[in-house]
Scaffold this motif. Structure first.
Motif, PDB file in Angstrom:
ATOM      1  N   ALA A   1       1.130  -1.211   0.055  1.00  0.00           N
ATOM      2  CA  ALA A   1       0.118   0.432  -0.035  1.00  0.00           C
ATOM      3  C   ALA A   1       0.656   1.348   0.326  1.00  0.00           C
ATOM      4  O   ALA A   1       1.020   1.908  -0.442  1.00  0.00           O
ATOM      5  N   THR A   2       2.300   1.425   0.285  1.00  0.00           N
ATOM      6  CA  THR A   2       2.640   1.818   0.734  1.00  0.00           C
ATOM      7  C   THR A   2       4.266   1.598   0.452  1.00  0.00           C
ATOM      8  O   THR A   2       4.146   0.140   1.028  1.00  0.00           O
TER       9      THR A   2
ATOM     10  N   GLN B   1       4.871   9.824  -4.122  1.00  0.00           N
ATOM     11  CA  GLN B   1       4.521  10.626  -4.057  1.00  0.00           C
ATOM     12  C   GLN B   1       5.857  11.723  -2.818  1.00  0.00           C
ATOM     13  O   GLN B   1       7.123  10.191  -2.577  1.00  0.00           O
TER      14      GLN B   1
ATOM     15  N   GLU C   1       7.428  13.287  -0.081  1.00  0.00           N
ATOM     16  CA  GLU C   1       7.932  13.870   1.415  1.00  0.00           C
ATOM     17  C   GLU C   1       9.328  13.782   2.098  1.00  0.00           C
ATOM     18  O   GLU C   1      10.131  13.468   1.804  1.00  0.00           O
TER      19      GLU C   1
ATOM     20  N   TYR D   1       7.902   7.910  -1.628  1.00  0.00           N
ATOM     21  CA  TYR D   1       7.079   6.874  -1.809  1.00  0.00           C
ATOM     22  C   TYR D   1       6.232   6.077  -3.459  1.00  0.00           C
ATOM     23  O   TYR D   1       5.942   6.856  -4.351  1.00  0.00           O
TER      24      TYR D   1
ATOM     25  N   ASN E   1       2.120   5.069  -3.382  1.00  0.00           N
ATOM     26  CA  ASN E   1       1.143   4.697  -2.894  1.00  0.00           C
ATOM     27  C   ASN E   1       0.226   4.214  -3.941  1.00  0.00           C
ATOM     28  O   ASN E   1       0.332   4.656  -4.536  1.00  0.00           O
ATOM     29  N   TRP E   2      -0.761   3.709  -3.534  1.00  0.00           N
ATOM     30  CA  TRP E   2      -1.804   3.090  -3.991  1.00  0.00           C
ATOM     31  C   TRP E   2      -2.266   3.982  -4.637  1.00  0.00           C
ATOM     32  O   TRP E   2      -2.737   4.775  -3.681  1.00  0.00           O
TER      33      TRP E   2
ATOM     34  N   LEU F   1     -10.294  12.766  -8.256  1.00  0.00           N
ATOM     35  CA  LEU F   1      -9.021  13.232  -8.914  1.00  0.00           C
ATOM     36  C   LEU F   1      -7.857  12.484  -9.825  1.00  0.00           C
ATOM     37  O   LEU F   1      -7.158  13.503  -9.706  1.00  0.00           O
TER      38      LEU F   1
END
Lengths: 343, 269
Positions: free
Chosen positions: A68-69, A250, A252, A261, A263-264, A271
């Motif tokens: 998931a991440t 993403q 960060e 990352y 991420n799913w 959006l």
């Protein structure tokens, strides 16, 4: 019905936890279904936990290959100095023990997508380190529809070894299929034979060929408005799905620099296709639902000659609004049957 | 006439006579109860109602397909009526945009406008907090801040950021949710402790004085996260510190968004 191979092992169903412990002792990481509160989850198994083969898991095996991440890059930032730091992909040998045949089957699409135009080192490293051991299903519920998408409760697609109930669920057979599967056999006791229990009946719910054929010309169909009416644009279905694979990158900030990352992401979210210009080609929920169904039953078949769905039924069980590809396909099939053929 | 026959009769009449263009109710598919949006009177036969119906249907008002079909009639329990009153007090719906097909306990109380629905729930207690939740709130209150933070970090660890909670909540209607603002990215979208903590806590805070404890978020959560515990914690603070119950009247000023010159706190003067 699958028969057990010549080098199969047989053990008491209650000894599955001991077999998992033996696998851990042999250096494998074990992922297995464990009851947690009111639900059963595929999770990193710890000795002492009871493996639950009775209930369907809320999650698919996907998260152990495409988490998931996932951290895919780090950066050290010191003033104007910017240094990328490679992140080593996870290569821990992992046994996916007691997943379902539908979960194992979804790896075909995942393997294809993550090696299609780019070889994804993070996915591939985990995949190569994985040993896939699905449990042949002796029970199904009304959300299951593997038989509607060309699979079945005893499908051995992508299996390194098969787990099968015997003697009315009192025993388990571990039946190796590949070389990788054979490496597990030593942890499962002496070689033995047994007759597998009868698999469950999973009624076919729709004609998937008819659905794919209808979708080819259905982009502008007025049917999408009603088919999508209940959707609230969350990502519950996509995240539970073993075949869905979209992701978002993403960056960060982190101590001393930054982390990148993966991420799913989910195409149903409002959006998902918003452009930096501000335009969103799929601003209506019916456009997104149409996309989801067409991706699985039209675009993926066109491109890869595969279906993008393995009939596990998780979307059906988990969607708060009851939106499911299964029901959409059933309704499309009904439209096909009530529309006179012009050919 | 049974409860569901009465609901179907009213739904059919409202559609046939053109008082509403859409009815939002529930249907059954095997054991599950799912939302149903109908626009024709002959579709009312698919409507069902029993205590297994849990979704808070006013959440569909966020969809442009529903807004463009207003006025609509919605099957609502008291928590759903309160959600509609919050939406009205926040100027999200005109009071005459919705008719309520009101169910209280196991009784159908009829089709009514929002003002009448507000009267109906006026004398009803707010949604109760389950005893095990109330006990857990006391336990959490007795913890140190660090222990409480650790509790929530672990409790929210399984969150995958699917936002089914947000989608199920009638008062989460922002077209551009704070978690999706990315210039800059204010709330981490990463399904790791820091991101999950931020998302779930921020969302709960945004529901202060707006959450009606309908339970739809937790029922929708694929990971069965203890979201109602978080919501009940905040609801308790709002009720005990400010004597405020979400959605208690048609023209209640919004809890977070209003201030009275008679406010107890003197620091602001």
């Amino acid at each position: 019905m699958t028969n057990s191979s010549a080098d199969a092992r047989v053990f008491a169903a209650g000894s599955l936890d001991a077999v998992a412990a033996a696998l851990v002792a042999a250096g494998f990481r074990v992922v297995a279904p464990v009851r947690q509160g009111d639900l059963t989850r595929l999770t990193l198994w710890q000795p002492g936990q009871a493996i639950d083969l009775e209930h369907f898991t809320v999650n698919s095996a996907k998260e152990f290959l495409l988490p998931a991440t996932e951290t895919i890059q780090r950066y050290d930032i010191d003033g104007n100095d910017f240094t990328p730091v490679e992140v080593a992909p996870d290569a821990t040998k992992t046994v996916l023990l007691g997943i379902r045949p539908c979960d194992a089957a979804s790896l075909t699409l995942m393997d294809t997508v993550f090696n299609w135009d780019f070889e994804d080192v993070f996915y591939n490293t985990r995949r190569q380190a994985c040993i896939v051991v699905p449990l042949v299903c002796t029970r199904a519920d009304e959300s299951c529809f593997c038989t509607s998408v060309g699979l079945g409760p005893d499908s051995s697609r992508n299996a390194d070894a098969m787990l099968m109930f015997a003697e009315g669920g009192k025993k388990l057979i571990l039946s190796p299929v590949t070389e990788k599967g054979r490496t597990l056999a030593a942890s499962a006791g002496a070689a033995a034979q047994a007759a597998p229990d009868k698999t469950c009946d999973v009624p076919v719910r729709f004609n998937v060929q008819a659905v794919t054929a209808w979708l080819a010309d259905a982009f502008d169909s007025p049917a999408w408005a009603e088919l999508s009416a209940g959707c609230l644009s969350c990502g519950a279905c996509a995240y539970a799905c073993g075949s869905c694979h979209c992701f978002d990158i993403q960056d960060e900030s982190a101590a001393g620099g930054a982390v990148r990352y993966r991420n799913w992401d989910a195409c149903c979210m409002a959006l998902f296709t918003k452009h930096t210009s501000g335009h969103n080609p799929r601003s209506a929920s019916q456009a997104r639902w149409r996309q989801r169904v067409m991706h699985k039953f039209s675009y993926i078949p066109q491109r890869f000659n595969l279906l993008g769905c393995t009939g596990c039924g998780r979307c059906t069980r988990l969607c708060p609004a009851g939106m499911t590809v299964a029901e959409t396909c059933e309704r499309i099939d009904a439209i096909c049957q009530s529309t006179p053929s012009v050919k | 006439m049974s409860l569901i026959e009465a609901i179907r009769a009213d739904a059919s009449q409202l559609l046939q006579e053109g008082h509403v263009k859409m009815v939002l109710g529930y249907r059954a598919r095997y054991d599950r109860r799912l939302p149903l949006l109908i626009t024709q009177a002959d579709q009312v036969t698919a409507l069902v109602y029993d205590e297994a119906c849990w979704q808070n249907l006013p959440t569909y008002i966020r969809k442009s397909e529903v807004r463009s079909a207003m006025p609509v009639a919605i099957v609502c329990r008291p928590e759903g009526i309160r959600s509609l009153l919050v939406l009205a007090s926040e100027a999200q719906i005109a009071p005459d945009a919705v008719r309520v097909l009101a169910v209280v306990g196991s009784e159908y109380r009829g089709a009514m406008d929002l003002a009448a629905a507000a009267e109906l729930i006026k004398d009803l207690p707010p949604a109760p907090v389950a005893p095990d939740v109330a006990a857990k709130l006391d336990e959490l209150a007795a913890m140190s801040a660090n222990d409480r933070a650790a509790f929530w970090r672990d409790a929210l660890a399984a969150c995958t950021r699917c936002y089914a909670c947000r989608a199920s909540c009638p008062v989460c209607y922002c077209q551009n949710c704070v978690v999706e603002r990315n210039t800059p990215q204010i709330v981490s979208t990463t399904a790791a402790p820091h991101g999950n903590f931020a998302w779930n806590i921020v969302r709960a805070f945004h529901q202060a004085g707006r959450c009606t404890l309908c339970g739809a978020c937790q029922a929708a959560c694929p990971q069965d996260l203890p979201l109602m515990l978080l919501n009940a914690w905040i609801e308790r603070q709002v009720r005990e510190e400010f004597a405020f119950i979400s959605g208690s009247g048609l023209n209640e000023p919004p809890f977070i968004g209003s201030w009275s010159p008679n406010d107890d706190d003197k620091f602001i003067r």
